[in-house]
Design an enzyme around this catalytic site. Structure first.
Site, PDB file in Angstrom:
ATOM      1  N   THR A   1      30.334  40.664  28.510  1.00 23.22           N
ATOM      2  CA  THR A   1      31.546  40.131  29.132  1.00 23.22           C
ATOM      3  C   THR A   1      31.218  39.095  30.203  1.00 23.22           C
ATOM      4  O   THR A   1      30.162  39.179  30.842  1.00 23.22           O
ATOM      5  CB  THR A   1      32.350  41.281  29.782  1.00 23.22           C
ATOM      6  OG1 THR A   1      33.397  40.750  30.594  1.00 23.22           O
ATOM      7  CG2 THR A   1      31.454  42.148  30.660  1.00 23.22           C
TER       8      THR A   1
ATOM      9  N   TYR B   1      32.804  48.529  35.789  1.00 26.12           N
ATOM     10  CA  TYR B   1      32.793  47.986  34.423  1.00 26.12           C
ATOM     11  C   TYR B   1      31.720  46.906  34.272  1.00 26.12           C
ATOM     12  O   TYR B   1      30.932  46.919  33.322  1.00 26.12           O
ATOM     13  CB  TYR B   1      34.178  47.426  34.086  1.00 26.12           C
ATOM     14  CG  TYR B   1      34.226  46.620  32.810  1.00 26.12           C
ATOM     15  CD1 TYR B   1      34.147  47.258  31.569  1.00 26.12           C
ATOM     16  CD2 TYR B   1      34.354  45.233  32.833  1.00 26.12           C
ATOM     17  CE1 TYR B   1      34.189  46.525  30.387  1.00 26.12           C
ATOM     18  CE2 TYR B   1      34.401  44.502  31.664  1.00 26.12           C
ATOM     19  CZ  TYR B   1      34.318  45.152  30.441  1.00 26.12           C
ATOM     20  OH  TYR B   1      34.358  44.423  29.269  1.00 26.12           O
TER      21      TYR B   1
END
Length: 352
Positions: free
Chosen positions: A134, A174
Site C-alpha cells: 500500500t 495498518y
C-alpha cells in the site's frame, strides 16, 4: 495493454483473499485465460461469501475454493503445494480497524504474509509471490512541500509524484503491518531466492467493489449517491488520490510476472499516476455526476484521520522502465464502467 503472446501465468495459481474486490477480478481474469485458480479466503468480509458463490457459479471447475485463514500455516502450505504463483491479497485492509485491533491486524498482515512466504520457500521450486502492499507505507508525507490550490493539493517539486526512493514512514498500525509484510516479501527474494514482487498500490477501483466508509471510498461514494445516503468526507475534499482501474492493476501483475528475471525482489509504486489524479470531492464530483447522470448533494466534512495524506500520487515510471506497464484507463472511462456494473447489479433506487 493486453499482449497477444501467451499468458505469463502458470497453469495453477493461488489467490489469497480471492473473494475480495481485487481478488475476484484477478480470479475471473486468470480463469478466462485458462489458468486453474485456488482461492484461499476466510470469507469474513461483508460481501466475500456472495463473491465466492458468484465465482463458483460462473467459473465452475476453473476455481477451487478453500475457506481458510492465512493465519493458519498448515492451511496456507496445503493451498500452496502445487501452484506456480501466489497473488497474495488476503489481509486486514482498513486503517481504522487496525487502530481498534492492532494485534488482529498484525496477525492478518504480518503473520499471514510470513505463512505465505514460508510455504513458498519450502517448495522444491518456489512459486512466484506477488504481494499487494500500500502507498500508506510512505506515511502522511507532511514533510514534503505541498501547495494548496482552489480545488486540490499538489506537490511543489514532484511533477511525477512519489517514487520508490521516498523514505517509508509507517503512520498507523495498518501501515506497520503491511510495511513489515512487504519488507519480508522483498527479503525472501534476497535471502532465499523466492521470486517475489511488491506492489505499493494506490486507490484501486472497479467492478465488484462494494465500498465502506473506511475502505473502498470511491465505491462507497457511488453507493451513497445511488441510495441517497449522506456522505461524510474526512478532511476538506481537496485531498488528492491517483485512481487505478482494477483491470490496469491486473495487467501490471501479468507484465511484472512476464519479466520476473527483472522484477524479482523489486518494489513498485502502482497507481494511476499524475494523469489519473483527482481531489476526492471537488474534482471527482463532476466526473461522478456525469457517470451517475445525477446531481450530487454536497457532503459534510469531518476532521482529518490519523495518517491521512493530503496528496498521494504514485510515480509509476520504474514499472514502465522495468516491465513496460503504464495505466491505460482514465477515471472518466473507469467510473462509467463501474457505474454500469453497479447498476446491473442493483437497480437504481432513486430517492427524492
Amino acid at each position: 495493454m493486453h499482449h497477444a503472446d501467451a499468458s505469463p501465468w502458470p497453469s495453477e495459481v493461488l489467490v489469497t483473499g480471492g473473494a475480495g474486490f481485487i481478488g475476484c477480478n484477478v480470479v475471473r481474469r486468470l480463469v478466462a485465460g485458462g489458468t486453474h485458480v485456488t482461492v484461499l479466503d476466510n470469507l469474513s468480509r461483508q460481501y466475500s461469501r456472495s463473491n465466492a458463490h458468484a465465482l463458483l457459479g460462473e467459473l465452475g471447475d476453473g476455481v477451487h475454493m478453500v475457506e481458510g485463514d492465512v493465519r493458519d500455516s498448515a492451511v496456507v502450505a496445503s493451498a500452496t503445494a502445487s501452484v506456480g504463483a501466489v497473488v497474495h491479497l488476503a489481509g486486514q485492509t482498513a486503517v481504522t480497524r487496525s487502530i481498534v485491533d492492532p494485534y488482529g491486524d498484525f496477525l492478518d498482515n504480518c503473520v499471514g504474509t510470513l505463512n505465505v512466504l514460508e510455504a513458498a520457500r519450502h517448495r522444491e521450486t518456489p512459486p512466484t509471490v506477488l504481494y499487494a502492499s500500500t502507498n500508506k507505507v510512505y506515511g502522511d508525507l507532511e514533510s514534503l512541500d505541498i501547495v494548496e490550490e482552489a480545488d486540490h493539493y499538489r506537490f511543489a517539486a514532484l511533477p511525477h509524484g512519489i517514487d520508490e526512493a521516498q523514505p517509508i514512514d509507517f503512520a498507523s498500525p495498518y501501515a506497520c503491518s503491511k510495511g513489515a509484510g512487504e519488507q519480508y516479501v522483498r527479503d525472501y527474494a534476497r535471502t532465499y531466492g523466492v521470486p517475489t514482487v511488491v506492489f505499493r498500490q494506490s486507490c484501486i477501483y472497479g467492478p465488484h467493489q462494494l465500498g465502506a466508509e473506511d475502505q473502498g471510498w470511491l465505491a462507497w461514494f457511488m453507493l451513497a449517491s445511488r441510495t441517497g445516503t449522506p456522505l461524510t468526507i474526512f478532511g476538506d475534499g481537496k485531498q488528492v488520490r491517483d485512481l487505478l482501474y482494477v483491470d490496469d492493476l491486473i495487467d501490471c501483475y501479468a507484465a511484472a510476472l512476464r519479466c520476473i528475471d527483472v522484477t524479482a525482489g523489486q518494489i513498485y509504486n502502482v497507481g494511476g499516476g499524475v494523469s489519473n489524479s483527482l481531489s476526492v470531492w471537488l474534482q471527482l464530483k463532476p466526473l461522478l455526476e456525469a457517470a451517475l447522470d445525477t446531481r450530487l448533494d454536497d457532503p459534510t466534512f469531518g476532521p482529518w484521520r490519523l495518517g491521512d495524506q493530503r496528496i498521494f500520487c504514485a510515480d509509476t515510471r520504474k514499472a514502465t522502465r522495468d516491465f513496460g506497464w503504464r495505466p491505460s484507463t482514465t477515471p472518466t472511462e473507469g467510473l462509467r464502467k463501474m457505474v454500469q456494473w453497479f447498476d446491473a447489479r442493483e437497480p437504481v433506487r432513486r430517492t427524492g
